[in-house]
Design an enzyme around this catalytic site. Structure first.
Site, PDB file in Angstrom:
ATOM      1  N   PRO A   9      -8.105  16.476  52.593  1.00 52.43           N
ATOM      2  CA  PRO A   9      -7.167  16.417  53.164  1.00 52.43           C
ATOM      3  C   PRO A   9      -5.970  17.831  51.725  1.00 52.43           C
ATOM      4  CG  PRO A   9      -7.176  13.947  52.858  1.00 52.43           C
ATOM      5  CD  PRO A   9      -8.639  15.025  52.680  1.00 52.43           C
ATOM      6  N   ASN A  10      -5.176  18.472  53.079  1.00 61.03           N
ATOM      7  CA  ASN A  10      -4.664  19.684  52.653  1.00 61.03           C
ATOM      8  C   ASN A  10      -5.045  20.639  51.609  1.00 61.03           C
ATOM      9  OD1 ASN A  10      -2.085  17.595  53.233  1.00 61.03           O
ATOM     10  ND2 ASN A  10      -2.876  16.224  51.693  1.00 61.03           N
ATOM     11  N   ARG A  17       1.454  26.762  48.047  1.00 59.81           N
ATOM     12  CA  ARG A  17       2.677  25.775  47.569  1.00 59.81           C
ATOM     13  C   ARG A  17       1.786  25.333  46.299  1.00 59.81           C
ATOM     14  NH1 ARG A  17       4.642  20.946  49.329  1.00 59.81           N
ATOM     15  NH2 ARG A  17       6.452  20.528  47.774  1.00 59.81           N
ATOM     16  N   TYR A  22      -2.020  24.286  41.828  1.00 61.70           N
ATOM     17  CA  TYR A  22      -3.625  24.665  42.193  1.00 61.70           C
ATOM     18  C   TYR A  22      -3.898  26.018  42.658  1.00 61.70           C
ATOM     19  CZ  TYR A  22      -3.051  19.727  43.683  1.00 61.70           C
ATOM     20  OH  TYR A  22      -3.336  18.881  43.571  1.00 61.70           O
ATOM     21  N   ASN A  73     -14.864  17.643  47.125  1.00 56.59           N
ATOM     22  CA  ASN A  73     -13.782  17.463  46.797  1.00 56.59           C
ATOM     23  C   ASN A  73     -12.826  17.124  47.387  1.00 56.59           C
ATOM     24  OD1 ASN A  73     -10.487  17.817  45.733  1.00 56.59           O
ATOM     25  ND2 ASN A  73     -11.221  19.705  45.910  1.00 56.59           N
ATOM     26  N   ALA A  76      -7.586  13.876  48.055  1.00 53.40           N
ATOM     27  CA  ALA A  76      -6.335  12.897  47.716  1.00 53.40           C
ATOM     28  C   ALA A  76      -6.660  11.489  47.891  1.00 53.40           C
ATOM     29  CB  ALA A  76      -5.336  12.057  48.389  1.00 53.40           C
ATOM     30  N   GLU A  97     -18.910  16.350  42.732  1.00 53.33           N
ATOM     31  CA  GLU A  97     -17.308  16.427  42.887  1.00 53.33           C
ATOM     32  C   GLU A  97     -16.183  17.488  41.798  1.00 53.33           C
ATOM     33  OE1 GLU A  97     -15.531  12.670  40.644  1.00 53.33           O
ATOM     34  OE2 GLU A  97     -13.905  12.486  41.843  1.00 53.33           O
ATOM     35  N   HIS A  99     -12.519  18.551  41.686  1.00 49.94           N
ATOM     36  CA  HIS A  99     -11.321  19.142  41.413  1.00 49.94           C
ATOM     37  C   HIS A  99     -10.631  20.325  40.911  1.00 49.94           C
ATOM     38  CE1 HIS A  99     -11.380  14.724  43.144  1.00 49.94           C
ATOM     39  NE2 HIS A  99     -12.789  15.037  42.369  1.00 49.94           N
ATOM     40  N   ILE A 100     -10.137  21.142  41.592  1.00 47.55           N
ATOM     41  CA  ILE A 100      -9.359  22.450  41.163  1.00 47.55           C
ATOM     42  C   ILE A 100      -8.588  21.593  39.579  1.00 47.55           C
ATOM     43  CG2 ILE A 100      -8.277  24.234  41.744  1.00 47.55           C
ATOM     44  CD1 ILE A 100      -8.549  23.468  45.053  1.00 47.55           C
ATOM     45  N   SER A 101      -7.979  21.039  40.104  1.00 50.23           N
ATOM     46  CA  SER A 101      -7.022  20.815  39.008  1.00 50.23           C
ATOM     47  C   SER A 101      -7.639  19.932  37.816  1.00 50.23           C
ATOM     48  CB  SER A 101      -5.705  20.099  39.271  1.00 50.23           C
ATOM     49  OG  SER A 101      -6.049  18.885  39.760  1.00 50.23           O
ATOM     50  N   ARG A 106      -2.898  14.076  34.768  1.00 53.35           N
ATOM     51  CA  ARG A 106      -2.092  14.010  35.809  1.00 53.35           C
ATOM     52  C   ARG A 106      -1.600  12.871  36.156  1.00 53.35           C
ATOM     53  NH1 ARG A 106      -3.581  17.555  40.532  1.00 53.35           N
ATOM     54  NH2 ARG A 106      -0.956  17.242  41.364  1.00 53.35           N
TER      55      ARG A 106
HETATM   56  O1  CA2 Z   1      -7.579  18.889  41.968  1.00 51.58           O
HETATM   57  C1  CA2 Z   1      -8.336  18.818  42.724  1.00 51.58           C
HETATM   58  O2  CA2 Z   1      -8.753  19.590  43.690  1.00 51.58           O
HETATM   59  C2  CA2 Z   1      -7.163  17.401  44.114  1.00 51.58           C
HETATM   60  O3  CA2 Z   1      -8.744  16.791  44.517  1.00 51.58           O
HETATM   61  C3  CA2 Z   1      -6.288  18.353  44.811  1.00 51.58           C
HETATM   62  C4  CA2 Z   1      -5.737  17.211  46.073  1.00 51.58           C
HETATM   63  C5  CA2 Z   1      -5.249  15.777  44.947  1.00 51.58           C
HETATM   64  O4  CA2 Z   1      -4.549  15.064  45.523  1.00 51.58           O
HETATM   65  C6  CA2 Z   1      -6.335  15.694  43.942  1.00 51.58           C
HETATM   66  O5  CA2 Z   1      -5.622  14.328  43.092  1.00 51.58           O
HETATM   67  C7  CA2 Z   1      -6.898  16.504  43.491  1.00 51.58           C
HETATM   68  C8  CA2 Z   1      -4.422  18.008  46.543  1.00 51.58           C
HETATM   69  C9  CA2 Z   1      -5.289  18.868  47.364  1.00 51.58           C
HETATM   70  C10 CA2 Z   1      -4.386  19.963  47.929  1.00 51.58           C
HETATM   71  O6  CA2 Z   1      -3.104  19.647  47.570  1.00 51.58           O
HETATM   72  C11 CA2 Z   1      -1.800  20.485  47.968  1.00 51.58           C
HETATM   73  C12 CA2 Z   1      -0.772  20.638  47.918  1.00 51.58           C
HETATM   74  C13 CA2 Z   1      -0.242  21.514  47.903  1.00 51.58           C
HETATM   75  C14 CA2 Z   1      -0.624  22.866  48.369  1.00 51.58           C
HETATM   76  C15 CA2 Z   1      -1.811  23.295  48.073  1.00 51.58           C
HETATM   77  C16 CA2 Z   1      -2.699  21.747  48.537  1.00 51.58           C
END
Ligand code: CA2
Length: 144
Positions: A9-10, A17, A22, A73, A76, A97, A99-101, A106
Site C-alpha cells: 500500500p501507498n 510526498r 523515500y 515490499n 505498512a 524483503e 524497504h526503500i527507507s 524510524r
Molecule cells: O521503506 C519502505 O519501503 C516502507 O516499506 C515504505 C512504507 C512504510 O510503511 C514502511 O514502514 C517502510 C510506506 C509506503 C509508501 O509511503 C508513502 C508515503 C508518502 C508518500 C509516498 C509514499
C-alpha cells in the site's frame, strides 16, 4: 528465471510526498528501472502493486509453481500482516524483503517485520536500488 515483484500500500504514491524519506523518484520510475534491470540481467519479471492485503495474499498464492523468486515490499503491511507472512510460507518460494527507507532508523513499530520472517534476506535503506540488489541475490541463488 521468473521473478515476481510485489509492492504494498501507498508505494504507488512514491515521489509525490515525503521525498526526504523515500526520495524523489516516482512509482513509474521504479517500474522503468525494474524493466531495465530485468532486460539487462536476462530475467523474466512481473510486477504487482496493491493497496489491499487480501489482494497481496492472492497474488502471492498465485505465484506457486510459476515464479522462482519473489521480491516483496509489503509497505505498512510489513509491520502488521500475519496473512502475508503465512502466504509467503505457504508458497515456499525464495523471497527477499525490500524497504526503500531504513526502517530500523524510524519509529519503533517499523522495526517489526512479520513478512521478513518468511524471507531469506532483507534489504533496507538502499532506496530503489534495493530492488536491484534483491534481484541479484535471487539470480545468484538460482544459478547454484
Ligand atoms: O521503506 C519502505 O519501503 C516502507 O516499506 C515504505 C512504507 C512504510 O510503511 C514502511 O514502514 C517502510 C510506506 C509506503 C509508501 O509511503 C508513502 C508515503 C508518502 C508518500 C509516498 C509514499
Amino acid at each position: 528465471m521468473k521473478i515476481l515483484v510485489i509492492n504494498g500500500p501507498n508505494l504507488n504514491m512514491l515521489g509525490i510526498r515525503e521525498p526526504g524519506i523515500y526520495g524523489t523518484q516516482t512509482f513509474a520510475d521504479l517500474l522503468v528501472l525494474l524493466k531495465d534491470w530485468s532486460e539487462a540481467y536476462g530475467v523474466e519479471l512481473e510486477q504487482y502493486q496493491s493497496n489491499h492485503e487480501g489482494d497481496l495474499v492472492d497474488k502471492i498464492q498465485s505465484a506457486y509453481g510459476i515464479f522462482d523468486g519473489i521480491i516483496i515490499n509489503p509497505a505498512a503491511y510489513t509491520h502488521t500482516s500475519i496473512a502475508i507472512l503465512d502466504a509467503l510460507k505457504a508458497v515456499g518460494i525464495p523471497a527477499v524483503e525490500v524497504h526503500i527507507s531504513d526502517v530500523d532508523a524510524r519509529e519503533a513499530f517499523r522495526k517489526i517485520s512479520y513478512a521478513g520472517l518468511a524471507c531469506e534476506k532483507t534489504i533496507k535503506g538502499q532506496g530503489l536500488d534495493g530492488y536491484r540488489q534483491a534481484l541479484l541475490y535471487l539470480m545468484e541463488k538460482y544459478s547454484k
